[in-house]
Scaffold this motif. Sequence first.
Motif, mmCIF file in Angstrom:
data_model
loop_
_atom_site.group_PDB
_atom_site.id
_atom_site.type_symbol
_atom_site.label_atom_id
_atom_site.label_comp_id
_atom_site.label_asym_id
_atom_site.label_seq_id
_atom_site.Cartn_x
_atom_site.Cartn_y
_atom_site.Cartn_z
ATOM 1 N N ALA A 191 -2.701 4.112 4.496
ATOM 2 C CA ALA A 191 -2.299 2.832 3.917
ATOM 3 C C ALA A 191 -2.765 1.659 4.753
ATOM 4 O O ALA A 191 -3.094 0.589 4.222
ATOM 5 C CB ALA A 191 -0.776 2.801 3.772
ATOM 6 N N ARG A 199 -3.640 9.840 3.449
ATOM 7 C CA ARG A 199 -4.258 8.708 2.750
ATOM 8 C C ARG A 199 -3.771 7.452 3.461
ATOM 9 O O ARG A 199 -2.605 7.076 3.346
ATOM 10 C CB ARG A 199 -3.865 8.676 1.263
ATOM 11 C CG ARG A 199 -4.239 9.952 0.503
ATOM 12 C CD ARG A 199 -5.760 10.069 0.368
ATOM 13 N NE ARG A 199 -6.147 11.272 -0.383
ATOM 14 C CZ ARG A 199 -6.464 12.443 0.162
ATOM 15 N NH1 ARG A 199 -6.447 12.573 1.492
ATOM 16 N NH2 ARG A 199 -6.791 13.471 -0.583
ATOM 17 N N ALA A 209 -6.303 0.796 3.920
ATOM 18 C CA ALA A 209 -6.353 0.149 2.602
ATOM 19 C C ALA A 209 -5.958 -1.323 2.715
ATOM 20 O O ALA A 209 -6.582 -2.206 2.106
ATOM 21 C CB ALA A 209 -5.443 0.887 1.630
ATOM 22 N N ALA A 229 0.838 -1.199 0.000
ATOM 23 C CA ALA A 229 0.000 0.000 0.000
ATOM 24 C C ALA A 229 0.874 1.250 0.000
ATOM 25 O O ALA A 229 1.892 1.318 0.686
ATOM 26 C CB ALA A 229 -0.911 0.017 1.224
ATOM 27 N N THR A 230 0.447 2.254 -0.796
ATOM 28 C CA THR A 230 1.122 3.548 -0.838
ATOM 29 C C THR A 230 0.093 4.634 -0.562
ATOM 30 O O THR A 230 -0.863 4.804 -1.330
ATOM 31 C CB THR A 230 1.780 3.787 -2.207
ATOM 32 O OG1 THR A 230 2.704 2.722 -2.481
ATOM 33 C CG2 THR A 230 2.527 5.119 -2.210
ATOM 34 N N GLY A 231 0.269 5.331 0.544
ATOM 35 C CA GLY A 231 -0.650 6.401 0.912
ATOM 36 C C GLY A 231 0.068 7.730 1.055
ATOM 37 O O GLY A 231 1.106 7.963 0.445
ATOM 38 N N GLY A 269 -8.028 6.664 -1.307
ATOM 39 C CA GLY A 269 -6.933 7.451 -1.850
ATOM 40 C C GLY A 269 -5.583 6.775 -1.794
ATOM 41 O O GLY A 269 -4.628 7.218 -2.443
ATOM 42 N N ALA A 270 -5.444 5.693 -1.042
ATOM 43 C CA ALA A 270 -4.204 4.918 -1.008
ATOM 44 C C ALA A 270 -4.258 3.847 -2.093
ATOM 45 O O ALA A 270 -5.297 3.229 -2.318
ATOM 46 C CB ALA A 270 -4.019 4.266 0.366
ATOM 47 N N THR A 271 -3.142 3.641 -2.765
ATOM 48 C CA THR A 271 -3.099 2.666 -3.846
ATOM 49 C C THR A 271 -2.553 1.335 -3.348
ATOM 50 O O THR A 271 -1.736 1.280 -2.417
ATOM 51 C CB THR A 271 -2.222 3.173 -5.007
ATOM 52 O OG1 THR A 271 -0.888 3.407 -4.524
ATOM 53 C CG2 THR A 271 -2.789 4.469 -5.582
ATOM 54 N N ARG A 281 -7.533 -1.705 -6.292
ATOM 55 C CA ARG A 281 -6.271 -1.015 -6.555
ATOM 56 C C ARG A 281 -6.192 0.341 -5.851
ATOM 57 O O ARG A 281 -5.133 0.973 -5.842
ATOM 58 C CB ARG A 281 -6.076 -0.843 -8.061
ATOM 59 C CG ARG A 281 -5.934 -2.162 -8.823
ATOM 60 C CD ARG A 281 -4.773 -2.989 -8.256
ATOM 61 N NE ARG A 281 -4.566 -4.233 -8.982
ATOM 62 C CZ ARG A 281 -4.960 -5.413 -8.563
ATOM 63 N NH1 ARG A 281 -5.642 -5.517 -7.419
ATOM 64 N NH2 ARG A 281 -4.697 -6.494 -9.257
ATOM 65 N N GLU A 282 -7.303 0.758 -5.229
ATOM 66 C CA GLU A 282 -7.309 2.027 -4.512
ATOM 67 C C GLU A 282 -8.378 1.962 -3.418
ATOM 68 O O GLU A 282 -9.492 1.496 -3.653
ATOM 69 C CB GLU A 282 -7.606 3.188 -5.469
ATOM 70 C CG GLU A 282 -7.553 4.576 -4.831
ATOM 71 C CD GLU A 282 -8.917 5.003 -4.292
ATOM 72 O OE1 GLU A 282 -8.957 5.767 -3.312
ATOM 73 O OE2 GLU A 282 -9.936 4.561 -4.862
ATOM 74 N N VAL A 283 -8.001 2.395 -2.221
ATOM 75 C CA VAL A 283 -8.934 2.459 -1.094
ATOM 76 C C VAL A 283 -8.675 3.770 -0.341
ATOM 77 O O VAL A 283 -7.569 3.985 0.175
ATOM 78 C CB VAL A 283 -8.754 1.266 -0.126
ATOM 79 C CG1 VAL A 283 -9.677 1.424 1.084
ATOM 80 C CG2 VAL A 283 -9.023 -0.058 -0.831
#
Length: 277
Positions: free
Chosen positions: A100, A98, A103, A83-85, A170-172, A166-168
């Motif tokens: 992570a 965002r 997510a 996860a990347t936030g 705003g985090a990918t 693939r996105e939750v």
Amino acid sequence: MKGGDVLALGVLRALAHDRRDELAEVALLLVTDEEWRTAPFAHAARFAGWDACLCFEAGELDADGRDAVVVRRKAAGTLEITATGVAAHSGARPDDGRNALLALAEAARVVAAHHDPAGSDRLTAVPTVLHSGEALNVVPAGGQLLCDVRADRLDAFDPVMAAIPREVGGATLAVRNLRAWPGMDAREPAAPVLARAGAALGRPIVPASRGGASDASHLATVIPLTIDGLGPLGGGAHAPDEHVLEDSLRSRAEVALAVADAVLRQQQPDAPGPGVG
């Protein structure tokens, strides 16, 4: 595992002493990285075309107390979800972040929702390890989730991976399968060997299925007659109290020798054999 090594060496010694003239080649392969290896099993191609593979993972008894060996295993995978936030102060400006961790929590929920051990693929999908966040007052900007997946076929993992968003918030999220271990199904080629071995031993040796992964599964892709679970009995696998039952060494040695003898008799049905004592 050490108990299995002891029995494997004992079988090799018996073959070298009594059956050396019937063997073109016999090899002992000791694997030390099974639990954490993610790369392909490099040794499998070398043994393509060999007559049989005997693996000395831990042994077992069936529900009726009969000696069992493993002829079927599930495919196994390890899903890595990253996860990347965006980091932000969790007290002053939390909505600028965002998250992570949230997510990854959603990804874990999605994976667990596919858990269906009674389904057609006998799929198990279990989130196992989660890392996210670096400070108690910061919205987590990154993280990683690991999930263990098992099924009768590798393709059964594809829908699980495809379902992960693939996105939750705003985090990918990015997903990959860190390792893909093939399934194993040697029930058909092993059946006559187990019947012959049980007859020679004077007690049945029954086929068993196991959900845990083994390097025997890799070798089974090139050696159809692969029989696993020839090691001693014990308990506490992967726990501090892991142990071998000393009293099982003799009985499981008898099973291993009977199976090895039956393999040789199947390849050379007219060759004399010492039997199993």
